[in-house]
Design an enzyme around this catalytic site. Structure first.
Site, mmCIF file in Angstrom:
data_model
loop_
_atom_site.group_PDB
_atom_site.id
_atom_site.type_symbol
_atom_site.label_atom_id
_atom_site.label_comp_id
_atom_site.label_asym_id
_atom_site.label_seq_id
_atom_site.Cartn_x
_atom_site.Cartn_y
_atom_site.Cartn_z
ATOM 1 N N CYS A 56 0.860 -1.281 -0.033
ATOM 2 C CA CYS A 56 -0.069 0.075 -0.156
ATOM 3 C C CYS A 56 0.978 1.238 -0.068
ATOM 4 C CB CYS A 56 -1.084 0.011 1.261
ATOM 5 S SG CYS A 56 -2.121 -1.503 1.079
ATOM 6 N N HIS B 150 -3.462 7.191 2.092
ATOM 7 C CA HIS B 150 -3.714 5.843 1.685
ATOM 8 C C HIS B 150 -5.071 5.390 2.153
ATOM 9 C CE1 HIS B 150 -4.043 1.705 0.922
ATOM 10 N NE2 HIS B 150 -3.711 1.295 2.239
ATOM 11 N N ASN C 261 -10.240 -0.335 -0.398
ATOM 12 C CA ASN C 261 -8.828 -0.213 -0.307
ATOM 13 C C ASN C 261 -8.091 -0.786 -1.461
ATOM 14 O OD1 ASN C 261 -5.916 -0.551 0.220
ATOM 15 N ND2 ASN C 261 -6.068 -1.213 2.211
#
Length: 334
Positions: free
Chosen positions: A114, A261, A291
């Site tokens: 990520c 993020h 996500n």
């Protein structure tokens, strides 16, 4: 001294919308349960065979290149961030170069989960500053949906992730362009491998090949200790943000917009609180997309720009956290 700027942004999201209610057909969950724990209401899943991490990346890259006012032939280098590549090898960067008919330029794949996009941005920034390249294509793209455990056992993780791609063109800013929008002021990166087992895909590599004996345990899907991940994500994203701002000679009070993020609404809220920033100065779109790992920040950056949230002179803070553990942050002057 040479510096870099974000010259163009693009994104691609699959058409297939999967709601929280849709997931109840596969596992014991509910819309309320997912929203309360994550803030996510829906996500996108790529077509099982026709859309891949690379094909989505190509679509995002085309838009970024066009908006940068350049062409694929003028790209000097590709940096591709993903944790869900099309193949074990070759890397997705090579596949993008082929698909877009580019000249025989270098391509680098980054596997920092990520945090991957901000890592890729930092690498591009260094290449630009040394004068080695002028136009670098930086991509974050993920196809999570093929590798999720959709049983009730895997629901804590599987409800979180979605598919998508984002891309930017990082271009050299000439010395005369002191007020060039999108200028990268600083980048920070960090890791803590002692916590690698907290968030990982344990199977499929040389340490744990998939075998008939372990296949039912789904070792090739994401395994995460949620509470530990949450705790370290907040701590490290805060530290990285503060460090990047300090390097840029700024403070949190100077920040016009944080683009974090998009992992979890509670993590994002905690970061805003610790930076003493109101939520209206933090961009969130995870309710729509979930996500998308390395794609979350470039996708959010594109949406923030389209929404008029990025104005000339704004200080924009990008910050991410991922498996490894890894974390990274960048300050950009729009």
């Amino acid at each position: 001294m040479l510096s870099s700027k974000i010259a163009g942004i693009g994104k691609y999201l699959p058409a297939n919308v999967v709601t929280n209610q849709d997931l109840t057909a596969y596992m014991e969950t509910s819309n309320e349960w997912i929203v309360e724990r994550t803030g996510i209401q829906e996500r996108r899943y790529a077509h099982r065979t026709e859309e891949t991490t690379t094909t989505m990346a190509v679509e995002a890259a085309k838009i970024a290149i066009e908006r940068a006012g350049t062409t694929a032939e003028e790209i000097d280098f590709i940096i591709f961030a993903t944790l869900s590549p099309d193949y074990y090898f070759p890397g997705c960067g090579v596949l993008v170069q082929r698909a877009m008919g580019m000249k025989e330029i270098g391509a680098l794949d980054i596997r920092n989960q990520c945090s991957g996009f901000v890592y890729a941005l930092s690498v591009a920034d260094q290449f630009i500053k040394t004068g080695m390249y002028k136009n670098i294509l930086v991509i974050g793209s993920e196809k999570h949906s093929f590798g999720l455990d959709f049983s009730t056992r895997g629901r804590n993780v599987s409800v979180i992730f979605g598919d998508g791609a984002g891309a930017v063109v990082i271009r050299r800013a000439d010395e005369s362009e002191t007020d060039a929008p999108g200028r990268v002021l600083s980048t920070v990166m960090g890791t803590d491998g002692t916590l690698a087992d907290v968030l990982k895909v344990p199977g499929g590599g040389s340490a744990c090949p998939i075998t008939p004996e372990n296949v039912e345990l789904h070792p090739n899907t994401i395994h995460m200790e949620g509470r530990e991940t949450f705790k370290h994500a907040v701590t490290r994203m805060l530290e990285a943000s503060q460090q990047a701002l300090e390097i840029a000679g700024l403070t949190a009070a100077d920040v016009s917009l944080v683009i974090p993020h998009q992992a979890n609404a509670r993590i994002i809220s905690a970061i805003a609180e610790r930076l003493n920033l109101p939520l209206d100065r933090v961009f969130m779109n995870l309710d729509k997309y979930g996500n998308t790992s390395a794609a979350t920040i470039p996708v959010a950056l594109d949406e923030a720009n389209k929404a008029g949230r990025l104005k000339k002179g704004d200080v924009v803070l990008l910050v991410a956290f991922g498996g490894g553990f890894t974390w990274a942050s960048s300050v950009v002057r729009w």
